[in-house]
Design a protein around this motif. Structure first.
Motif, PDB file in Angstrom:
ATOM      1  N   ASP A  50     -48.192 -35.891   2.581  1.00 21.73           N
ATOM      2  CA  ASP A  50     -49.595 -35.743   2.188  1.00 21.73           C
ATOM      3  C   ASP A  50     -49.852 -34.375   1.557  1.00 21.73           C
ATOM      4  O   ASP A  50     -50.674 -34.256   0.650  1.00 21.73           O
ATOM      5  CB  ASP A  50     -50.502 -35.931   3.406  1.00 21.73           C
ATOM      6  N   SER A  51     -49.148 -33.376   2.025  1.00 21.57           N
ATOM      7  CA  SER A  51     -49.394 -32.012   1.559  1.00 21.57           C
ATOM      8  C   SER A  51     -48.983 -31.789   0.104  1.00 21.57           C
ATOM      9  O   SER A  51     -49.400 -30.808  -0.509  1.00 21.57           O
ATOM     10  CB  SER A  51     -48.649 -31.014   2.452  1.00 21.57           C
ATOM     11  N   VAL A  52     -48.169 -32.698  -0.445  1.00 19.26           N
ATOM     12  CA  VAL A  52     -47.704 -32.507  -1.822  1.00 19.26           C
ATOM     13  C   VAL A  52     -48.136 -33.620  -2.762  1.00 19.26           C
ATOM     14  O   VAL A  52     -47.870 -33.543  -3.968  1.00 19.26           O
ATOM     15  CB  VAL A  52     -46.165 -32.355  -1.884  1.00 19.26           C
ATOM     16  N   LYS A  53     -48.789 -34.624  -2.249  1.00 18.65           N
ATOM     17  CA  LYS A  53     -49.219 -35.741  -3.091  1.00 18.65           C
ATOM     18  C   LYS A  53     -50.124 -35.251  -4.215  1.00 18.65           C
ATOM     19  O   LYS A  53     -51.019 -34.441  -3.990  1.00 18.65           O
ATOM     20  CB  LYS A  53     -49.954 -36.783  -2.246  1.00 18.65           C
ATOM     21  N   GLY A  54     -49.853 -35.756  -5.399  1.00 19.37           N
ATOM     22  CA  GLY A  54     -50.633 -35.360  -6.564  1.00 19.37           C
ATOM     23  C   GLY A  54     -50.135 -34.092  -7.231  1.00 19.37           C
ATOM     24  O   GLY A  54     -50.584 -33.755  -8.331  1.00 19.37           O
ATOM     25  N   ARG A  55     -49.233 -33.370  -6.563  1.00 20.60           N
ATOM     26  CA  ARG A  55     -48.708 -32.116  -7.136  1.00 20.60           C
ATOM     27  C   ARG A  55     -47.208 -32.212  -7.438  1.00 20.60           C
ATOM     28  O   ARG A  55     -46.725 -31.610  -8.391  1.00 20.60           O
ATOM     29  CB  ARG A  55     -48.944 -30.962  -6.178  1.00 20.60           C
ATOM     30  N   PHE A  56     -46.475 -32.947  -6.605  1.00 24.10           N
ATOM     31  CA  PHE A  56     -45.022 -33.052  -6.752  1.00 24.10           C
ATOM     32  C   PHE A  56     -44.662 -34.451  -7.242  1.00 24.10           C
ATOM     33  O   PHE A  56     -45.318 -35.438  -6.891  1.00 24.10           O
ATOM     34  CB  PHE A  56     -44.316 -32.815  -5.425  1.00 24.10           C
ATOM     35  N   THR A  57     -43.596 -34.537  -8.012  1.00 26.82           N
ATOM     36  CA  THR A  57     -43.092 -35.815  -8.497  1.00 26.82           C
ATOM     37  C   THR A  57     -41.579 -35.848  -8.362  1.00 26.82           C
ATOM     38  O   THR A  57     -40.882 -34.947  -8.856  1.00 26.82           O
ATOM     39  CB  THR A  57     -43.461 -36.045  -9.964  1.00 26.82           C
ATOM     40  N   ILE A  58     -41.080 -36.877  -7.701  1.00 25.77           N
ATOM     41  CA  ILE A  58     -39.637 -37.058  -7.574  1.00 25.77           C
ATOM     42  C   ILE A  58     -39.155 -38.056  -8.618  1.00 25.77           C
ATOM     43  O   ILE A  58     -39.860 -39.018  -8.955  1.00 25.77           O
ATOM     44  CB  ILE A  58     -39.258 -37.525  -6.149  1.00 25.77           C
ATOM     45  N   SER A  59     -37.965 -37.817  -9.138  1.00 26.98           N
ATOM     46  CA  SER A  59     -37.388 -38.734 -10.126  1.00 26.98           C
ATOM     47  C   SER A  59     -35.877 -38.745  -9.952  1.00 26.98           C
ATOM     48  O   SER A  59     -35.316 -37.909  -9.228  1.00 26.98           O
ATOM     49  CB  SER A  59     -37.758 -38.294 -11.544  1.00 26.98           C
ATOM     50  N   ARG A  60     -35.236 -39.676 -10.648  1.00 25.69           N
ATOM     51  CA  ARG A  60     -33.787 -39.759 -10.568  1.00 25.69           C
ATOM     52  C   ARG A  60     -33.229 -40.199 -11.916  1.00 25.69           C
ATOM     53  O   ARG A  60     -33.908 -40.891 -12.688  1.00 25.69           O
ATOM     54  CB  ARG A  60     -33.344 -40.732  -9.469  1.00 25.69           C
ATOM     55  N   ASP A  61     -31.995 -39.802 -12.179  1.00 25.10           N
ATOM     56  CA  ASP A  61     -31.287 -40.198 -13.391  1.00 25.10           C
ATOM     57  C   ASP A  61     -29.919 -40.687 -12.955  1.00 25.10           C
ATOM     58  O   ASP A  61     -29.013 -39.874 -12.696  1.00 25.10           O
ATOM     59  CB  ASP A  61     -31.183 -39.007 -14.345  1.00 25.10           C
ATOM     60  N   ASN A  62     -29.767 -41.989 -12.857  1.00 29.29           N
ATOM     61  CA  ASN A  62     -28.511 -42.540 -12.345  1.00 29.29           C
ATOM     62  C   ASN A  62     -27.347 -42.286 -13.301  1.00 29.29           C
ATOM     63  O   ASN A  62     -26.195 -42.205 -12.873  1.00 29.29           O
ATOM     64  CB  ASN A  62     -28.662 -44.038 -12.100  1.00 29.29           C
ATOM     65  N   ALA A  63     -27.639 -42.178 -14.582  1.00 34.08           N
ATOM     66  CA  ALA A  63     -26.577 -41.920 -15.548  1.00 34.08           C
ATOM     67  C   ALA A  63     -25.964 -40.541 -15.345  1.00 34.08           C
ATOM     68  O   ALA A  63     -24.790 -40.317 -15.648  1.00 34.08           O
ATOM     69  CB  ALA A  63     -27.105 -42.060 -16.961  1.00 34.08           C
ATOM     70  N   LYS A  64     -26.755 -39.615 -14.827  1.00 36.38           N
ATOM     71  CA  LYS A  64     -26.280 -38.242 -14.620  1.00 36.38           C
ATOM     72  C   LYS A  64     -26.040 -37.929 -13.151  1.00 36.38           C
ATOM     73  O   LYS A  64     -25.666 -36.799 -12.821  1.00 36.38           O
ATOM     74  CB  LYS A  64     -27.287 -37.250 -15.203  1.00 36.38           C
ATOM     75  N   ASN A  65     -26.267 -38.876 -12.278  1.00 38.98           N
ATOM     76  CA  ASN A  65     -26.116 -38.654 -10.831  1.00 38.98           C
ATOM     77  C   ASN A  65     -26.964 -37.468 -10.359  1.00 38.98           C
ATOM     78  O   ASN A  65     -26.487 -36.608  -9.599  1.00 38.98           O
ATOM     79  CB  ASN A  65     -24.647 -38.409 -10.460  1.00 38.98           C
ATOM     80  N   THR A  66     -28.200 -37.443 -10.821  1.00 45.49           N
ATOM     81  CA  THR A  66     -29.074 -36.346 -10.441  1.00 45.49           C
ATOM     82  C   THR A  66     -30.426 -36.865  -9.964  1.00 45.49           C
ATOM     83  O   THR A  66     -30.857 -37.975 -10.305  1.00 45.49           O
ATOM     84  CB  THR A  66     -29.318 -35.385 -11.612  1.00 45.49           C
ATOM     85  N   ALA A  67     -31.068 -36.044  -9.189  1.00 43.27           N
ATOM     86  CA  ALA A  67     -32.450 -36.270  -8.784  1.00 43.27           C
ATOM     87  C   ALA A  67     -33.216 -34.982  -9.045  1.00 43.27           C
ATOM     88  O   ALA A  67     -32.617 -33.893  -9.066  1.00 43.27           O
ATOM     89  CB  ALA A  67     -32.542 -36.664  -7.323  1.00 43.27           C
TER      90      ALA A  67
END
Length: 135
Positions: free
Chosen positions: A69-86
């Motif tokens: 809740d403390s980060v909602k609206g401010r932080f965004t998580i994503s991933r790139d499976n082709a690069k094995n990164t998050a």
């Protein structure tokens, strides 16, 4: 074995932004990065480690994410499976976001839409990257 390396931490003024990255290498038997759930946790001095954000493995089609809740609206998580990164994009940073940020993977989750939020659900952890937000 899976190895995780975080990067992108640093010192930023309140209101600023940082983007953390997590690079994964290695694999567990029968699964590769695209089948892992990815999570970010943080630990501030004198406090317990806490959940920040996580993303499902999604079956390669639709990814589900969840946030503290403390980060909602401010932080965004994503991933790139082709690069094995998050990645964790952090905007509108506050002094209370100051902490060591850890990337983690859950290699055993079978439900493509499930988003793990508890530490015990994660199998491998990175060493962390420090984020300091000045007021």
């Amino acid at each position: 074995q899976v190895q995780l390396v975080e990067s992108g931490g640093g010192l930023v003024q309140a209101g600023g932004s940082l983007r953390l990255s997590c690079a994964a290498s290695g694999h567990t038997s029968g699964r590769t990065f695209s089948r892992y759930c990815m999570g970010w946790f943080r630990q501030a001095p004198g406090k317990e480690r806490e959940f920040v954000a996580a993303i499902s493995w999604g079956g390669g089609i639709t990814y589900y994410a969840d946030y503290a809740d403390s980060v909602k609206g401010r932080f965004t998580i994503s991933r790139d499976n082709a690069k094995n990164t998050a990645a964790l994009q952090m905007n509108s940073l506050k002094p209370e976001d100051t902490a060591n940020y850890y990337c983690a993977v859950d290699t055993s989750n079978s439900a493509s839409s499930y988003v793990p939020k508890a530490e015990y659900e994660y199998d491998y952890w990175g060493q962390g990257t420090q984020v300091t937000v000045s007021s």
